[in-house]
Scaffold this motif. Structure first.
Motif, mmCIF file in Angstrom:
data_model
loop_
_atom_site.group_PDB
_atom_site.id
_atom_site.type_symbol
_atom_site.label_atom_id
_atom_site.label_comp_id
_atom_site.label_asym_id
_atom_site.label_seq_id
_atom_site.Cartn_x
_atom_site.Cartn_y
_atom_site.Cartn_z
ATOM 1 N N LEU A 83 19.762 6.549 -3.841
ATOM 2 C CA LEU A 83 19.259 7.943 -3.119
ATOM 3 C C LEU A 83 18.532 8.555 -4.041
ATOM 4 N N ILE A 84 17.214 8.440 -3.541
ATOM 5 C CA ILE A 84 16.040 9.035 -4.543
ATOM 6 C C ILE A 84 15.110 9.721 -3.635
ATOM 7 N N GLN A 85 14.376 10.504 -4.198
ATOM 8 C CA GLN A 85 13.323 11.440 -3.451
ATOM 9 C C GLN A 85 11.945 11.379 -4.307
ATOM 10 N N VAL A 86 10.855 11.664 -3.545
ATOM 11 C CA VAL A 86 9.550 11.631 -4.160
ATOM 12 C C VAL A 86 9.100 13.040 -3.626
ATOM 13 N N GLU A 87 8.431 13.919 -4.388
ATOM 14 C CA GLU A 87 8.029 15.112 -4.117
ATOM 15 C C GLU A 87 6.475 15.225 -4.874
ATOM 16 N N ILE A 88 5.732 15.686 -3.999
ATOM 17 C CA ILE A 88 4.318 16.041 -4.567
ATOM 18 C C ILE A 88 4.159 17.442 -3.843
ATOM 19 N N VAL A 89 4.341 18.556 -4.495
ATOM 20 C CA VAL A 89 4.438 19.818 -3.917
ATOM 21 C C VAL A 89 3.178 20.492 -4.282
ATOM 22 N N TYR A 90 2.411 20.239 -2.856
ATOM 23 C CA TYR A 90 1.095 20.638 -2.968
ATOM 24 C C TYR A 90 0.727 21.288 -1.486
ATOM 25 N N PRO A 91 0.479 22.259 -1.141
ATOM 26 C CA PRO A 91 -0.033 22.661 0.114
ATOM 27 C C PRO A 91 -0.932 22.146 0.753
ATOM 28 N N GLU A 92 -0.830 21.751 2.283
ATOM 29 C CA GLU A 92 -1.525 21.075 3.099
ATOM 30 C C GLU A 92 -1.541 19.459 3.103
ATOM 31 N N LEU A 93 -0.650 18.967 2.287
ATOM 32 C CA LEU A 93 -0.520 17.764 2.345
ATOM 33 C C LEU A 93 -0.117 17.214 3.747
ATOM 34 N N LYS A 94 -0.528 16.042 4.083
ATOM 35 C CA LYS A 94 -0.198 15.391 5.492
ATOM 36 C C LYS A 94 0.829 14.188 5.135
ATOM 37 N N ALA A 95 2.003 14.160 5.608
ATOM 38 C CA ALA A 95 3.090 13.377 5.241
ATOM 39 C C ALA A 95 2.692 11.959 5.885
ATOM 40 N N GLN A 96 2.456 12.069 6.918
ATOM 41 C CA GLN A 96 2.194 10.508 7.650
ATOM 42 C C GLN A 96 1.277 9.777 6.857
ATOM 43 N N PRO A 97 -0.171 10.213 6.595
ATOM 44 C CA PRO A 97 -0.871 9.301 5.935
ATOM 45 C C PRO A 97 -0.597 8.924 4.613
ATOM 46 N N ILE A 98 0.024 10.002 3.910
ATOM 47 C CA ILE A 98 0.756 9.728 2.629
ATOM 48 C C ILE A 98 1.847 8.468 2.448
ATOM 49 N N ALA A 99 2.630 8.529 3.653
ATOM 50 C CA ALA A 99 3.650 7.544 4.077
ATOM 51 C C ALA A 99 3.024 6.260 4.223
ATOM 52 N N GLU A 100 1.759 6.162 4.808
ATOM 53 C CA GLU A 100 1.227 4.838 5.061
ATOM 54 C C GLU A 100 0.771 4.357 3.873
ATOM 55 N N THR A 101 0.317 5.173 2.941
ATOM 56 C CA THR A 101 0.043 4.354 1.561
ATOM 57 C C THR A 101 1.046 4.048 0.636
ATOM 58 N N PHE A 102 2.136 4.843 0.810
ATOM 59 C CA PHE A 102 3.240 4.761 0.185
ATOM 60 C C PHE A 102 4.259 3.435 0.667
ATOM 61 N N ILE A 103 4.335 3.237 1.653
ATOM 62 C CA ILE A 103 5.196 2.154 2.094
ATOM 63 C C ILE A 103 4.979 0.880 1.432
ATOM 64 N N PRO A 104 3.686 0.384 1.306
ATOM 65 C CA PRO A 104 3.747 -0.902 0.668
ATOM 66 C C PRO A 104 4.558 -1.288 -0.486
ATOM 67 N N VAL A 105 5.036 -0.329 -1.135
ATOM 68 C CA VAL A 105 5.607 -0.578 -2.562
ATOM 69 C C VAL A 105 7.019 -1.176 -2.040
ATOM 70 N N LEU A 106 7.593 -0.615 -0.811
ATOM 71 C CA LEU A 106 9.021 -0.873 -0.371
ATOM 72 C C LEU A 106 8.739 -2.450 0.270
ATOM 73 N N THR A 107 7.895 -2.581 1.035
ATOM 74 C CA THR A 107 7.798 -3.908 1.836
ATOM 75 C C THR A 107 7.544 -5.125 0.849
ATOM 76 N N GLU A 108 6.641 -4.738 -0.315
ATOM 77 C CA GLU A 108 6.455 -5.797 -1.182
ATOM 78 C C GLU A 108 7.647 -6.198 -2.179
ATOM 79 N N MET A 109 8.547 -5.200 -1.992
ATOM 80 C CA MET A 109 9.908 -5.532 -2.862
ATOM 81 C C MET A 109 10.750 -6.417 -1.947
ATOM 82 N N GLY A 110 10.540 -6.743 -0.540
ATOM 83 C CA GLY A 110 11.034 -7.397 0.528
ATOM 84 C C GLY A 110 12.041 -6.964 1.143
#
Length: 261
Positions: A35-62
């Protein structure tokens, strides 16, 4: 080589922060955190495009991944924008449609994108039902319920659930400094020196908040914590203390534009 005490430098920009967050997440999962969390605390960040670039780390782990958004609208938007994906996209449900109805036996990992205090009940249910399956909160907006909420219910929530979340990546630029953590490193408070460069102020075993953080940035160092950090990191004197340029997120707008195009 033991990398436990190797200091990770502040990110130069959003792209660097995401790369660090992916590495920290992978390291935490490999060490057994669920149970972990990732926080980039900065205004105006758009979650969806950041999620799209983040997801490969999980899929590549199988993992057989399920990506969950706060509501049906956000989930539908992601499905439209991302097209066909090797993972399922849904939402965390509601009181009328509990999150457990969105869970399947084939799910091996859950990524919750930008959950807020509004969805906290569903998030807690999912984490409880997930068992040994990892649950990652990406860009959560839970700081208000974690620190501001008062009364018995808020205390119970913190003790019962929020206190169990491991912050594997956290970066927050502040006036005159920054707070940073990238697993497995400790929490680091950075300050701007007279040359307008970031340098390490102190390392801590926990996240400094509120008045404690303000006092640190004003120069009122906490002696006990500093000595504990020094004892826990015997090679501290040999690690890099090179000042970091004030360019932290200096080009963040360019990266936001690039991610949202």
């Amino acid at each position: 080589m033991d990398t436990t005490n190797k200091r990770i430098e502040l990110p130069d920009d959003l792209e660097d922060a995401i790369a660090q967050a992916k590495a920290a997440t992978k390291a935490a999962l490999e060490d057994g955190y669920r149970l972990i969390q990732v926080e980039i605390v900065y205004p105006e960040l758009k979650a969806q495009p950041i999620a799209e670039t983040f997801i490969p780390v999980l899929t590549e782990m199988g993992y057989t991944l399920k990506v969950m958004f706060p509501d049906t609208g956000a989930a539908a938007l992601a499905r439209r924008d991302w097209g066909d994906t090797p993972f399922k996209i849904t939402d965390v449900g509601s009181r009328r449609l509990p999150v457990t109805s969105q869970m399947e036996e084939t799910d091996e990992c859950y990524l919750l994108v930008e959950p807020s205090d509004v969805e906290i009940e569903q998030v807690e249910k999912l984490a409880n039902e997930a068992g040994d399956r990892p649950v990652i909160l990406l860009l959560p907006r839970l700081e208000s319920v974690a620190t501001v909420g008062i009364g018995y219910a808020a205390r119970q929530l913190r003790e019962r659930f929020l206190s169990k979340i491991t912050s594997c990546y956290y970066v927050r630029p502040l006036p005159g400094g920054a707070v940073f953590r990238a697993y497995p490193s400790s929490w680091i408070v950075w300050t701007l020196n007279e040359e307008n460069q970031y340098e390490v102020l102190t390392e801590m075993s926990y996240k400094p908040i509120g008045e404690e953080l303000e006092r640190l940035l004003m120069g009122e160092e906490l002696e006990n914590e500093s000595s504990e950090a020094a004892e826990a990191s015997p090679d501290a004197s040999t690690r890099s203390t090179k000042p970091k340029s004030r360019g932290l997120f200096g080009e963040v707008q360019r990266f936001i534009r690039a991610l949202t195009q």
